[in-house]
Design a protein around this motif. Structure first.
Motif, PDB file in Angstrom:
ATOM      1  N   VAL A 260      31.817  42.623  56.229  1.00  0.00           N
ATOM      2  CA  VAL A 260      31.419  44.033  56.385  1.00  0.00           C
ATOM      3  C   VAL A 260      30.512  44.536  55.259  1.00  0.00           C
ATOM      4  O   VAL A 260      29.666  45.379  55.482  1.00  0.00           O
ATOM      5  CB  VAL A 260      32.619  45.013  56.508  1.00  0.00           C
ATOM      6  N   PHE A 261      30.704  44.027  54.035  1.00  0.00           N
ATOM      7  CA  PHE A 261      29.896  44.517  52.905  1.00  0.00           C
ATOM      8  C   PHE A 261      28.638  43.680  52.678  1.00  0.00           C
ATOM      9  O   PHE A 261      27.960  43.832  51.676  1.00  0.00           O
ATOM     10  CB  PHE A 261      30.732  44.518  51.617  1.00  0.00           C
ATOM     11  N   ILE A 306      28.410  32.086  46.471  1.00  0.00           N
ATOM     12  CA  ILE A 306      28.621  32.901  45.268  1.00  0.00           C
ATOM     13  C   ILE A 306      30.096  32.919  44.882  1.00  0.00           C
ATOM     14  O   ILE A 306      30.445  33.326  43.774  1.00  0.00           O
ATOM     15  CB  ILE A 306      28.093  34.353  45.423  1.00  0.00           C
ATOM     16  N   ARG A 307      30.958  32.490  45.782  1.00  0.00           N
ATOM     17  CA  ARG A 307      32.388  32.531  45.461  1.00  0.00           C
ATOM     18  C   ARG A 307      33.170  31.625  46.407  1.00  0.00           C
ATOM     19  O   ARG A 307      32.800  31.480  47.569  1.00  0.00           O
ATOM     20  CB  ARG A 307      32.915  33.959  45.623  1.00  0.00           C
ATOM     21  N   GLN A 308      34.213  31.037  45.873  1.00  0.00           N
ATOM     22  CA  GLN A 308      35.130  30.263  46.707  1.00  0.00           C
ATOM     23  C   GLN A 308      36.529  30.796  46.450  1.00  0.00           C
ATOM     24  O   GLN A 308      36.866  31.111  45.311  1.00  0.00           O
ATOM     25  CB  GLN A 308      35.047  28.787  46.329  1.00  0.00           C
ATOM     26  N   PHE A 309      37.321  30.922  47.482  1.00  0.00           N
ATOM     27  CA  PHE A 309      38.681  31.433  47.296  1.00  0.00           C
ATOM     28  C   PHE A 309      39.578  30.902  48.413  1.00  0.00           C
ATOM     29  O   PHE A 309      39.082  30.292  49.370  1.00  0.00           O
ATOM     30  CB  PHE A 309      38.704  32.974  47.260  1.00  0.00           C
ATOM     31  N   ALA A 310      40.870  31.147  48.266  1.00  0.00           N
ATOM     32  CA  ALA A 310      41.813  30.660  49.282  1.00  0.00           C
ATOM     33  C   ALA A 310      42.926  31.660  49.514  1.00  0.00           C
ATOM     34  O   ALA A 310      43.282  32.436  48.623  1.00  0.00           O
ATOM     35  CB  ALA A 310      42.410  29.320  48.847  1.00  0.00           C
ATOM     36  N   ILE A 389      27.254  51.345  37.396  1.00  0.00           N
ATOM     37  CA  ILE A 389      28.034  50.385  36.610  1.00  0.00           C
ATOM     38  C   ILE A 389      27.831  48.972  37.166  1.00  0.00           C
ATOM     39  O   ILE A 389      27.570  48.038  36.434  1.00  0.00           O
ATOM     40  CB  ILE A 389      29.546  50.755  36.646  1.00  0.00           C
ATOM     41  N   CYS A 390      27.961  48.826  38.497  1.00  0.00           N
ATOM     42  CA  CYS A 390      27.757  47.509  39.117  1.00  0.00           C
ATOM     43  C   CYS A 390      26.358  47.513  39.727  1.00  0.00           C
ATOM     44  O   CYS A 390      26.122  48.174  40.744  1.00  0.00           O
ATOM     45  CB  CYS A 390      28.827  47.255  40.175  1.00  0.00           C
ATOM     46  N   LEU A 391      25.456  46.764  39.062  1.00  0.00           N
ATOM     47  CA  LEU A 391      24.052  46.802  39.505  1.00  0.00           C
ATOM     48  C   LEU A 391      23.876  46.065  40.835  1.00  0.00           C
ATOM     49  O   LEU A 391      23.098  46.490  41.685  1.00  0.00           O
ATOM     50  CB  LEU A 391      23.152  46.178  38.443  1.00  0.00           C
ATOM     51  N   CYS A 392      24.608  44.966  41.023  1.00  0.00           N
ATOM     52  CA  CYS A 392      24.440  44.175  42.251  1.00  0.00           C
ATOM     53  C   CYS A 392      24.766  45.018  43.488  1.00  0.00           C
ATOM     54  O   CYS A 392      24.107  44.912  44.506  1.00  0.00           O
ATOM     55  CB  CYS A 392      25.353  42.966  42.260  1.00  0.00           C
ATOM     56  N   GLY A 421      34.229  48.025  45.433  1.00  0.00           N
ATOM     57  CA  GLY A 421      33.193  47.023  45.736  1.00  0.00           C
ATOM     58  C   GLY A 421      32.498  46.535  44.473  1.00  0.00           C
ATOM     59  O   GLY A 421      31.701  45.595  44.522  1.00  0.00           O
ATOM     60  N   ALA A 422      32.812  47.136  43.307  1.00  0.00           N
ATOM     61  CA  ALA A 422      32.203  46.672  42.053  1.00  0.00           C
ATOM     62  C   ALA A 422      32.649  45.244  41.767  1.00  0.00           C
ATOM     63  O   ALA A 422      33.780  44.875  42.089  1.00  0.00           O
ATOM     64  CB  ALA A 422      32.629  47.584  40.908  1.00  0.00           C
ATOM     65  N   THR A 423      31.789  44.454  41.180  1.00  0.00           N
ATOM     66  CA  THR A 423      31.967  43.025  40.817  1.00  0.00           C
ATOM     67  C   THR A 423      31.820  42.074  42.014  1.00  0.00           C
ATOM     68  O   THR A 423      31.879  40.872  41.847  1.00  0.00           O
ATOM     69  CB  THR A 423      33.333  42.679  40.128  1.00  0.00           C
ATOM     70  N   LEU A 424      31.649  42.638  43.215  1.00  0.00           N
ATOM     71  CA  LEU A 424      31.614  41.758  44.394  1.00  0.00           C
ATOM     72  C   LEU A 424      30.230  41.165  44.664  1.00  0.00           C
ATOM     73  O   LEU A 424      30.072  40.369  45.575  1.00  0.00           O
ATOM     74  CB  LEU A 424      32.075  42.540  45.636  1.00  0.00           C
ATOM     75  N   GLY A 425      29.240  41.596  43.893  1.00  0.00           N
ATOM     76  CA  GLY A 425      27.878  41.142  44.182  1.00  0.00           C
ATOM     77  C   GLY A 425      27.568  39.772  43.609  1.00  0.00           C
ATOM     78  O   GLY A 425      28.472  39.025  43.218  1.00  0.00           O
ATOM     79  N   GLU A 426      26.276  39.477  43.531  1.00  0.00           N
ATOM     80  CA  GLU A 426      25.834  38.132  43.188  1.00  0.00           C
ATOM     81  C   GLU A 426      26.345  37.665  41.819  1.00  0.00           C
ATOM     82  O   GLU A 426      26.697  36.503  41.639  1.00  0.00           O
ATOM     83  CB  GLU A 426      24.310  38.089  43.229  1.00  0.00           C
ATOM     84  N   CYS A 427      26.397  38.596  40.824  1.00  0.00           N
ATOM     85  CA  CYS A 427      26.806  38.155  39.476  1.00  0.00           C
ATOM     86  C   CYS A 427      28.318  38.067  39.351  1.00  0.00           C
ATOM     87  O   CYS A 427      28.835  37.623  38.335  1.00  0.00           O
ATOM     88  CB  CYS A 427      26.203  39.050  38.401  1.00  0.00           C
ATOM     89  N   GLN A 428      29.050  38.496  40.398  1.00  0.00           N
ATOM     90  CA  GLN A 428      30.507  38.402  40.434  1.00  0.00           C
ATOM     91  C   GLN A 428      31.175  39.012  39.199  1.00  0.00           C
ATOM     92  O   GLN A 428      32.156  38.495  38.666  1.00  0.00           O
ATOM     93  CB  GLN A 428      30.943  36.940  40.618  1.00  0.00           C
ATOM     94  N   GLY A 429      30.595  40.123  38.724  1.00  0.00           N
ATOM     95  CA  GLY A 429      31.237  40.883  37.646  1.00  0.00           C
ATOM     96  C   GLY A 429      30.797  40.532  36.246  1.00  0.00           C
ATOM     97  O   GLY A 429      31.214  41.170  35.278  1.00  0.00           O
ATOM     98  N   ASN A 430      29.927  39.522  36.103  1.00  0.00           N
ATOM     99  CA  ASN A 430      29.499  39.117  34.755  1.00  0.00           C
ATOM    100  C   ASN A 430      28.923  40.285  33.971  1.00  0.00           C
ATOM    101  O   ASN A 430      29.117  40.402  32.769  1.00  0.00           O
ATOM    102  CB  ASN A 430      28.430  38.017  34.843  1.00  0.00           C
ATOM    103  N   CYS A 431      28.185  41.163  34.656  1.00  0.00           N
ATOM    104  CA  CYS A 431      27.529  42.263  33.947  1.00  0.00           C
ATOM    105  C   CYS A 431      28.431  43.489  33.840  1.00  0.00           C
ATOM    106  O   CYS A 431      28.380  44.207  32.842  1.00  0.00           O
ATOM    107  CB  CYS A 431      26.242  42.662  34.671  1.00  0.00           C
TER     108      CYS A 431
END
Ligand SMILES: Cc1cc2nc3c(=O)[nH]c(=O)nc-3n(C[C@H](O)[C@H](O)[C@H](O)COP(=O)(O)OP(=O)(O)OC[C@H]3O[C@@H](n4cnc5c(N)ncnc54)[C@H](O)[C@@H]3O)c2cc1C
Length: 469
Positions: A260-261, A306-310, A389-392, A421-431
């Motif tokens: 959805v996002f 960009i991410r793997q999870f389970a 705050i979250c640029l992505c 939704g912050a940290t969910l973008g391409e940089c995954q929260g690095n910034c």
């Protein structure tokens, strides 16, 4: 130590427990939800495909099929009431061989019809028009127009927030460690030794629901964990529907689904394991996903992840959802074994649990003043600074601060992530993670340090308090 008195205590803050809490909050009842993790939606409910299944393939005559059927009618209003991000994109089961087409015609079309779900066979030309990335070797597909995607965390949180606004108590970071049978019903003991005397308990503890049943000596079912690994890509995959494989006798296979996002999910695997909490990913699992997906979408292996999870499914030894009073003591109602379609089935499960509680003797008197939809809690003017705050994902400081003012505020970075939704973008929260941590500190939001400070978060009627013992 303080004793709390309730009519119903729901154990488990996943999508099932919170859906039940919302349903019960429409009645004149004293209710609470108890969750051992510091936030809601920390179990299977946070790591799934986010698909709102219709139940076209649900085994006929099962409780699962019945809950999905009820839910199909309830979702459209629910999405409005709870402001759940939702896209009615539809799904298509792709046939790559004549054998698969025969399985669709012989098994899935009759099953869908028997479950009352609309399906339609489409040619390869029609399939590619909607989903150009699908292999041109396919020979057609079965479209299920009513399948949809949604944000599972918003669904879970919004169920609980509405209940909290209606007066339900939400106890986070404070798991159930014991249940005792007493004349009034059941006595629930929490990790911090607090006790709740309650007429009824609803057991919605996911993979741990068999352990909750054991507290009252109920050994009628066993839950074993089945892991599903995913990978997330932000590449522009040319599909607009959920792309499903034809399941084999051995496996349901891996799918590709829009999120959805934005972005696309590839997966999940189906790996039986012993550890109920093992949510690790592995190169073998990722390889299995790619191997499965490239049969449907030839370019799948080339997508950057960009991410793997389970997530871990709760597989029940009884082979179906268990929604019934315990045979040992009918003051415990099970909402257990909700394995693969719990997000989709949650409104129907909640309805059925309400009926089981009533049958077991609980009086359900409607609370006229109860809210049925999440009100607008914040105005646009709240975001005075406009600072991003979250640029992505373009998430502003105001949006994050609003999350701390919500009915169930976050106490972890993950909690902020899932609310905004912050940290969910391409940089995954690095910034943005350091800035979010500063905002958490400034707004007094800290994770309860279980065992160290022994502090627990309580939300009642939208008011939050933190107790330290
Ligand atoms: C890989 C995968 C893909 C899936 N895809 C989909 C999909 O696309 N669509 C769909 O509809 N469904 C899907 N599902 C299924 C869906 O995610 C689950 O059915 C649903 O999340 C189950 O919700 P739950 O509330 O029963 O369990 P959970 O979300 O696991 O919640 C149970 C909660 O109980 C808490 N708990 C446990 N023990 C205690 C205790 N002693 N005290 C207090 N709290 C306790 C846990 O911490 C947990 O938060 C998928 C599942 C997986 C794993």
């Amino acid at each position: 130590m303080q004793t709390i008195f309730k009519d119903v205590v729901v154990i488990g803050g996943g999508v099932i427990g919170t859906a039940i809490l919302r349903k019960l909050s429409f009645y004149q009842l004293e209710i609470a939800l108890v969750e051992k993790q510091p936030d809601l939606c920390e179990g299977a409910s946070k790591a799934n495909s986010g698909i709102i299944h219709t139940g076209f393939d649900a085994p006929l005559g099962t409780i699962e099929a019945e809950c999905l059927k009820r839910s199909r009618n309830l979702w459209p209003q629910l999405v409005e009431d709870l402001k759940i991000p939702y896209i009615p994109c539809g799904a298509v089961m792709v046939a790559t061989t004549e054998e698969e087409k025969n399985i669709i015609e012989g098994k899935y079309i009759p099953n869908a019809e028997a479950n009352g779900v609309e399906v339609e066979w489409v040619s390869i030309e029609e399939l590619l028009e909607t989903n150009p990335a699908v292999t041109s070797k396919a020979i057609g597909g079965l479209v299920i127009p009513e399948e949809a995607i949604c944000d599972p965390f918003t669904a879970t949180r919004a169920y609980a927030e509405l209940a909290a606004l209606n007066g339900a108590e939400v106890l986070l970071g404070n798991g159930v460690v014991g249940i005792e049978e007493i004349p009034e019903g059941l006595k629930v003991t929490l990790e911090n030794k607090e006790e709740i005397v309650t007429k009824y308990v609803v057991n919605a503890a996911g993979v741990y629901s068999d352990q909750i049943a054991r507290f009252i000596g109920d050994e009628s079912f066993l839950i074993t964990p089945r892991k599903g690994q995913f990978l997330l890509t932000e590449e522009a995959v040319e599909v607009s529907q959920v792309i499903l494989p034809v399941p084999t006798a051995k496996s349901k296979g891996t799918l590709i689904s829009p999120v959805v996002f934005g972005g696309f999910l590839l997966g999940p695997t189906a790996e039986d394991q012993e550890d109920k909490d093992d949510r690790s990913t592995s190169p073998e699992g990722i390889e299995q996903i790619l191997k499965g997906c490239e049969k449907l979408i030839p370019d799948a292996r080339g997508y950057d992840s960009i991410r793997q999870f389970a997530g871990v499914r709760a597989v029940c030894s009884l082979g179906d959802f268990v929604i019934k009073p315990s045979d040992v003591n009918n003051h415990m109602i099970h909402a257990a074994g909700i394995r693969s379609t719990g997000l989709s089935a949650s409104p129907g499960v909640a309805e059925m649990v309400g009926e089981k509680l009533e049958e077991a003797g609980l009086e359900l008197r409607v609370k006229e003043e109860a809210l049925t939809e999440i009100p607008n809690l914040f105005s646009d003017d709240d975001d005075e600074t406009g600072e991003i705050i979250c640029l992505c994902r373009s998430i502003s400081k105001g949006e994050i601060i609003n999350a701390f003012k919500g009915p169930i505020p976050p106490v972890t970075i993950d909690g902020v992530k899932r609310r905004t939704g912050a940290t969910l973008g391409e940089c995954q929260g690095n910034c943005c993670i350091p800035k979010i941590m500063d905002l958490m500190k400034e707004n007094g939001s800290q994770q309860p340090l279980k065992g160290l400070q022994n502090s627990y978060l309580t939300v009642k009627g939208g008011e939050t308090s933190c107790t330290t013992n």
